[in-house]
Each structure stands twice: as C-alpha cells, then as structure tokens.
Design an enzyme around this catalytic site. Structure first.
Site, short mmCIF file in Angstrom:
data_model
loop_
_atom_site.label_atom_id
_atom_site.label_comp_id
_atom_site.label_asym_id
_atom_site.label_seq_id
_atom_site.Cartn_x
_atom_site.Cartn_y
_atom_site.Cartn_z
N ASP A 73 81.32 26.06 79.96
CA ASP A 73 82.15 27.25 80.15
C ASP A 73 83.22 27.12 81.22
O ASP A 73 83.80 28.14 81.62
CB ASP A 73 81.28 28.48 80.46
CG ASP A 73 80.38 28.89 79.31
OD1 ASP A 73 80.54 28.31 78.21
OD2 ASP A 73 79.53 29.76 79.51
N CYS B 1 73.08 16.83 72.56
CA CYS B 1 73.64 17.44 71.35
C CYS B 1 72.63 18.39 70.71
O CYS B 1 71.50 17.99 70.41
CB CYS B 1 74.04 16.37 70.34
SG CYS B 1 74.71 17.07 68.81
N ASN C 60 78.40 21.10 83.59
CA ASN C 60 79.15 21.25 82.34
C ASN C 60 78.77 22.57 81.69
O ASN C 60 77.61 22.96 81.68
CB ASN C 60 78.82 20.07 81.42
CG ASN C 60 79.38 20.21 80.02
OD1 ASN C 60 78.66 20.06 79.04
ND2 ASN C 60 80.65 20.49 79.90
N GLY D 135 84.70 20.50 78.31
CA GLY D 135 84.61 20.19 76.90
C GLY D 135 85.52 21.02 76.04
O GLY D 135 86.70 20.73 75.87
N GLN E 206 79.52 6.80 74.74
CA GLN E 206 78.28 7.56 74.62
C GLN E 206 77.56 7.20 73.32
O GLN E 206 78.18 7.15 72.26
CB GLN E 206 78.53 9.07 74.65
CG GLN E 206 77.22 9.85 74.77
CD GLN E 206 77.39 11.35 74.65
OE1 GLN E 206 77.66 11.85 73.57
NE2 GLN E 206 77.22 12.07 75.75
N PRO F 55 82.39 14.18 76.05
CA PRO F 55 82.42 13.57 74.72
C PRO F 55 82.23 14.63 73.65
O PRO F 55 81.34 15.46 73.76
CB PRO F 55 81.23 12.59 74.75
CG PRO F 55 80.30 13.15 75.78
CD PRO F 55 81.17 13.84 76.80
N MET F 56 83.11 14.63 72.64
CA MET F 56 83.02 15.62 71.57
C MET F 56 83.26 14.96 70.23
O MET F 56 84.31 14.32 70.03
CB MET F 56 84.02 16.76 71.81
CG MET F 56 83.69 17.63 73.00
SD MET F 56 84.93 18.94 73.29
CE MET F 56 86.24 17.98 74.07
#
Length: 341
Positions: free
Chosen positions: A206, A101, A204, A228, A71, A17-18
C-alpha cells in the site's frame, strides 16, 4: 542499508517483482526514475529445470539494471535448489525466494505463500538454497502469515535469518487477504524492532506516495520500502517518493504530454528487448495505464490495446498529447493492480 555487500544507501526504494509487469522494459523505466533495486518477474523452478523458453527468457538481465534480483518460486526443494543455481549463473546481484504469492494456482499447490503452512519445509528449502549458491546473497519475500489465526511472521523471520538469508521483505497482509483490505505494518515493525533481528527488513504493501513511504520509514523503522502496484502506469513514483523524503514536499505529477513521451520510451524499450510482435503485445497492459483518469478516453484506450503497428501506436500517443495535453495531470490516478507477488 546493505544487502550482504550491496550498499543501497539510506531509505532505499525497491521495485516489487510482479508477474507480467516487471519485464526488462518496465525495469528500465523504474530504474530510470530511481528505483534502488529492481526484480524480475517471478520464475517457476519447474519451468527452469525443464528449460521452458518463457522461464529461461526471464533470467535475462542487463548491466544497466544493477543491482537487480532474480526471484524464483516452487514447492519442492530439489527443483528450487537447481533453479537457484541456474539463476546465479545468470549473474544477478540477489536471488530472492518467493514465499508470498497468494494466487490460488501458486499457493494452492504449496508454493509462494502456500509455503507458510509448512514452516519447517520453508526453512529447509531456504537453508538448502543458501548453501547451494556460492557468491550471491539470498533474500526472501513473504507475508504476515497464512490467515488471521496464523500470523507467524515473527517466528519465520528469526528462523530464516538463522539459515542465512541476507534480507527479508514482508508484505503486510496474510495469504487469506490476497490484496483485500489495508496492509497492516504493525507486525512488520515488530519484526524490525526485535533485537534478535540482524538482517535488513523491507516493508511492502500500500505504499503509493511520498508521505506514505515516509510514515513507514519513520513509524516502523524499516530499512527499505518495496513498491508494487503503485508503480503501474507510474514508474516515476520512485523519483516522487525520493523528492518527498528529501524535501518534505510533494512533487508535481507529469503532464499528459510528459506521460506521452514516457509511454513512447517504454514502447521503444519493449520493442528493443522483445521484438515487434511480442513487444507490442506485452506493452498493451502498460500503455493505457499511463493515462488512467482522462475523460472520454474509452475509444482511445481501445486503440492502444488493439493496434499492432508500432507507428500507429506512436501516432495514437501523439494524438493523446494533442487532445488532452492541457488536462490537469493531478486528476490522472492509475488504477492499482493485483499482480504484486
């Protein structure tokens, strides 16, 4: 790998999620290229319970996206519980809690990764949310800890598992790092290989290629990999990674002409989901990223991020295909973002 009763197959690849990135049109593109799970942008619990139009809009999902997760984030238990109920009513396959976040406006007031400074509150909030939703598995996304002196993810993982989460995603940085330095997967591996852990652990941070994803699966034993920032301007990365995991060979990058057609499809979906005005405005952050690395592209990039007429944007994309169509696509490297939450 399974999240509750959701079968995701072997070595699933998940879209992170971004904020301002994983809107319906981008989720459509990533799903088209094989993302096993996609997630909405993170949604403020305060915004949902106030009936804020922008937050409510983010609850909209389609059947074609499934399995899809919604989310939510917040720093107070009661609004988060109510937001979870509202999210469940929208019909997702998964409800994910954002404890990861690192942005100051979120973490600074105790939400997102700010919750890592109050583990009892984090655990109690999670317990209440798990109890509040009837039929939807609850998962969590978080980080290694607040800073280098407080990397407490091993304790957190066990405590969250005990209150009923169905899976845990761990970003391999602390909150203090934001997105600086390299992600450290060592602790992610230790959580996964703890014999007391019974839920799927998703890594999660890189992962930007097939070889990198394969290393994370093989070296650390994670159940799934979430991707991501490397998806930005590159939604085909899921196909690219799956190809490598299956064959051990790198997949050629799409040509400039192929990228033009993908950008046009993405634009069409943005217009379909959001209408012309908003659809164009919110595509601006995506369009030029399909072509990062093209030489002498500055003037064309400026057109892509300022035009308001969809027909003129399509004409500009066609011009990119005409001018740069023979450029070596392997030279085009999208610039990473810092939107991953």
């Amino acid at each position: 790998m399974k999240i509750a009763d959701i079968e995701l197959g072997e070595k699933p690849l998940l879209l992170a999620p971004m904020e301002d990135v994983t809107d319906p049109s981008f989720r459509y593109m990533c799903k088209r290229f094989g993302a096993d799970v996609v997630y909405t942008e993170f949604i403020s619990s305060d915004g949902l319970i106030r009936d804020a139009a922008k937050s409510l809009k983010k609850l909209e999902i389609t059947e074609a996206e499934r399995p899809v997760g919604i989310q939510i984030y917040g720093h107070l238990i009661e609004p988060m519980v109510e937001a979870a109920r509202m999210a469940e009513a929208a019909g997702p396959d998964i409800i994910d809690i954002n404890f990861g976040c690192p942005m100051k406006k979120i973490a600074g007031r105790g939400a997102g990764s700010g919750m890592m400074r109050d583990v009892p509150l984090m655990v109690e909030m999670t317990r209440r949310i798990v109890q509040a939703v009837d039929h939807t598995p609850v998962t969590v996304k978080t980080r290694l800890g607040w800073d280098d002196e407080n990397k407490n993810i091993e304790e957190i993982a066990l405590r969250l598992q005990d209150v009923g989460i169905a899976a845990l995603t761990i970003h391999g940085r602390t909150r203090a790092q934001i997105y600086r330095g390299e992600a450290d997967w060592t602790l992610i591996g230790r959580v996964k290989n703890n014999p007391a852990i019974r839920i799927p652990i998703i890594g999660n941070g890189d992962v930007d290629s097939g070889p990198k994803a394969a290393e994370m699966f093989d070296r650390y034993g994670v159940d799934g990999v979430m991707i991501g920032r490397a998806t930005y301007g590159r939604p085909w990365i899921f196909t690219e990674i799956r190809h490598y995991l299956t064959t051990g060979r790198l997949m050629p990058q799409p040509s400039v002409r192929e990228r033009v057609e993908l950008a046009k499809l993405h634009l069409a979906k943005s217009l379909e989901f959001k209408g012309e005005k908003v659809g164009v405005l919110e595509m601006r952050r995506h369009l030029s990223c399909y072509f990062k690395g093209l030489p002498d592209f500055k003037a064309t990039r400026l057109k892509l991020v300022t035009l308001t007429d969809p027909e003129q944007i399509v004409a500009t994309l066609d011009e990119i295909a005409r001018v740069w169509g023979d450029y070596d696509a392997s030279e085009i490297v999208p610039k990473p973002l810092s939107h991953e939450v």
